[in-house]
Design an enzyme around this catalytic site. Sequence first.
Site, PDB file in Angstrom:
ATOM      1  N   SER A 134       0.857  -1.178   0.000  1.00 20.63           N
ATOM      2  CA  SER A 134       0.000   0.000   0.000  1.00 20.63           C
ATOM      3  C   SER A 134       0.897   1.233   0.000  1.00 20.63           C
ATOM      4  O   SER A 134       1.736   1.391   0.877  1.00 20.63           O
ATOM      5  CB  SER A 134      -0.888  -0.031   1.250  1.00 20.63           C
ATOM      6  OG  SER A 134      -1.676   1.128   1.342  1.00 20.63           O
ATOM      7  N   LYS A 160      -0.890  -0.834  -4.523  1.00 20.08           N
ATOM      8  CA  LYS A 160      -2.141  -0.130  -4.186  1.00 20.08           C
ATOM      9  C   LYS A 160      -1.784   1.316  -3.894  1.00 20.08           C
ATOM     10  O   LYS A 160      -0.933   1.592  -3.064  1.00 20.08           O
ATOM     11  CB  LYS A 160      -2.778  -0.793  -2.969  1.00 20.08           C
ATOM     12  CG  LYS A 160      -3.790   0.044  -2.206  1.00 20.08           C
ATOM     13  CD  LYS A 160      -4.526  -0.799  -1.174  1.00 20.08           C
ATOM     14  CE  LYS A 160      -4.752  -0.037   0.121  1.00 20.08           C
ATOM     15  NZ  LYS A 160      -5.450  -0.868   1.130  1.00 20.08           N
ATOM     16  N   LYS A 162      -2.936   5.008  -2.559  1.00 17.65           N
ATOM     17  CA  LYS A 162      -3.926   5.774  -1.812  1.00 17.65           C
ATOM     18  C   LYS A 162      -4.321   6.968  -2.680  1.00 17.65           C
ATOM     19  O   LYS A 162      -3.451   7.631  -3.264  1.00 17.65           O
ATOM     20  CB  LYS A 162      -3.320   6.256  -0.503  1.00 17.65           C
ATOM     21  CG  LYS A 162      -3.049   5.125   0.493  1.00 17.65           C
ATOM     22  CD  LYS A 162      -4.351   4.503   0.977  1.00 17.65           C
ATOM     23  CE  LYS A 162      -4.116   3.588   2.161  1.00 17.65           C
ATOM     24  NZ  LYS A 162      -5.387   3.011   2.661  1.00 17.65           N
ATOM     25  N   ASP A 188      -7.148   2.982  -3.293  1.00 12.47           N
ATOM     26  CA  ASP A 188      -7.915   2.997  -2.044  1.00 12.47           C
ATOM     27  C   ASP A 188      -8.196   4.440  -1.659  1.00 12.47           C
ATOM     28  O   ASP A 188      -7.268   5.222  -1.436  1.00 12.47           O
ATOM     29  CB  ASP A 188      -7.107   2.300  -0.931  1.00 12.47           C
ATOM     30  CG  ASP A 188      -7.890   2.162   0.375  1.00 12.47           C
ATOM     31  OD1 ASP A 188      -9.061   2.591   0.419  1.00 12.47           O
ATOM     32  OD2 ASP A 188      -7.325   1.610   1.344  1.00 12.47           O
ATOM     33  N   GLU A 213     -11.080   0.734  -3.860  1.00 12.26           N
ATOM     34  CA  GLU A 213     -11.449   0.392  -2.490  1.00 12.26           C
ATOM     35  C   GLU A 213     -12.112   1.581  -1.793  1.00 12.26           C
ATOM     36  O   GLU A 213     -11.588   2.696  -1.816  1.00 12.26           O
ATOM     37  CB  GLU A 213     -10.150  -0.014  -1.773  1.00 12.26           C
ATOM     38  CG  GLU A 213     -10.310  -0.601  -0.386  1.00 12.26           C
ATOM     39  CD  GLU A 213      -8.944  -0.983   0.213  1.00 12.26           C
ATOM     40  OE1 GLU A 213      -7.946  -1.079  -0.529  1.00 12.26           O
ATOM     41  OE2 GLU A 213      -8.880  -1.177   1.434  1.00 12.26           O
ATOM     42  N   ASP A 238     -13.965  -1.925   2.231  1.00 10.39           N
ATOM     43  CA  ASP A 238     -13.092  -2.159   3.388  1.00 10.39           C
ATOM     44  C   ASP A 238     -13.877  -1.701   4.631  1.00 10.39           C
ATOM     45  O   ASP A 238     -14.536  -2.525   5.298  1.00 10.39           O
ATOM     46  CB  ASP A 238     -11.775  -1.365   3.177  1.00 10.39           C
ATOM     47  CG  ASP A 238     -10.846  -1.333   4.390  1.00 10.39           C
ATOM     48  OD1 ASP A 238     -11.207  -1.890   5.444  1.00 10.39           O
ATOM     49  OD2 ASP A 238      -9.755  -0.732   4.309  1.00 10.39           O
ATOM     50  N   LYS A 262     -10.094  -7.579   7.016  1.00 13.68           N
ATOM     51  CA  LYS A 262      -9.188  -7.246   8.116  1.00 13.68           C
ATOM     52  C   LYS A 262      -9.816  -7.826   9.372  1.00 13.68           C
ATOM     53  O   LYS A 262     -10.948  -7.452   9.724  1.00 13.68           O
ATOM     54  CB  LYS A 262      -9.077  -5.729   8.286  1.00 13.68           C
ATOM     55  CG  LYS A 262      -8.358  -5.000   7.162  1.00 13.68           C
ATOM     56  CD  LYS A 262      -8.378  -3.503   7.398  1.00 13.68           C
ATOM     57  CE  LYS A 262      -7.684  -2.766   6.261  1.00 13.68           C
ATOM     58  NZ  LYS A 262      -7.917  -1.305   6.329  1.00 13.68           N
ATOM     59  N   GLY A 290      -4.421  -4.685   5.657  1.00 12.26           N
ATOM     60  CA  GLY A 290      -3.430  -4.497   6.714  1.00 12.26           C
ATOM     61  C   GLY A 290      -3.683  -3.194   7.437  1.00 12.26           C
ATOM     62  O   GLY A 290      -4.436  -2.328   6.955  1.00 12.26           O
TER      63      GLY A 290
END
Length: 368
Positions: A134, A160, A162, A188, A213, A238, A262, A290
């Site tokens: 991430s 991934k 952000k 995400d 996400e 998520d 998660k 995570g």
Amino acid sequence: MIVEAVELHRIAMPLVRPFETSFGVQHSRDVLLVHVRSDAGDGWGECVAMADPFYSAEYVDGAQQIIERYLAPRILGRQITAAGFADAVHGVVGHRMAKAAVEAALLDAELRAAGASLASALGGVRQRVECGVSVGIAPDLDTLLAEVDGYLAEGYRRIKLKIKPGWDVDPVARVRDLVGDGFPLQVDANTAYTLDDLAQLARLDAFGLLLIEQPFVEEDIASHVALAAAIDTPVCLDESILDARIAADAIDRGATSVVNIKAGRVGGYLEAVRVHDVARSRGVPVWCGGMLETGIGRAANVALASLPGFTLPGDTSASSRYFAEDITEPFELDDGTLHVPDRPGIGVTVRTDLVADFASRPVVTVSA
Ligand code: OSB
Ligand code: MG
């Protein structure tokens, strides 16, 4: 087993680089560790709550207080199993991250005593899991590309990014150029958008992303249904997925066609397996999220990610992604994968000397 004491350790782990998301920047990880002492032996669990209630309503000081006041007293001095824990604390509403940490410590103690690995107990079928990483919001595009380049060199199998309004199409376009067509890339948003941003989110369709996400707030399933129907990029929830029933409902309503699991967010590893099961029975792939875990939480995440429905690389990166020194033996990439611990319990050894060195508060012991 009979739990004799619940010890709460607070440590401050410096991050190797700041981690920025749409909800803020972190420079260090404020971690709560739960150490359960029982007549059968000891176990460790990690609480994933963050320092501030920005990812979700939980935060680490609150989680610690909930464990001290409400969870530990319900399990001390009487027969308890990890499987029976959820019922034992049923009256406490929410606080899933706090509950998950205690359940994880009970699982570790129980499985160490039984000589069984967490992966085998949860139903794992793989010895190694594929790893993604991430990547936080960067100060500028060049810095982002350099960071991604470094992760590619380390062997990560999925990136991934952000994103947030103002940091979405441009970084995605540049990183897609860098990694090449076909390399697994996803984004995400951590709830930073609204349906008013639909046209901007639809522009991401051009980049062949694995998924987007959590674009919208946790409670808003309906907007995710609308987005999923309007764009080609698969939507993955998520923050919204708090248990297996919600997961089934969100899938059945068309809000999510991939699920980030998660354990902390859903109240524990046993519920995480149930989320996996409902997704799998609906043909929906899952991956392991995570929360900047130390080796304790990372070990348990890797065990979870070894279940058959985890068909996408997780945010199960190496210890070095976040920490210069881990409090267990470090998790290291092997050809873009991590080895699933096969020793009893979570299968790693807690370096209690380092836990003491990183301590940010006195240890709190709750006993019967
Ligand atoms: O949304 O997945 C998230 C970190 C903290 C809180 C929420 C999230 C994340 C990450 C990093 O994306 C996951 C990791 O590498 O541990
Ligand atoms: Mg997320």
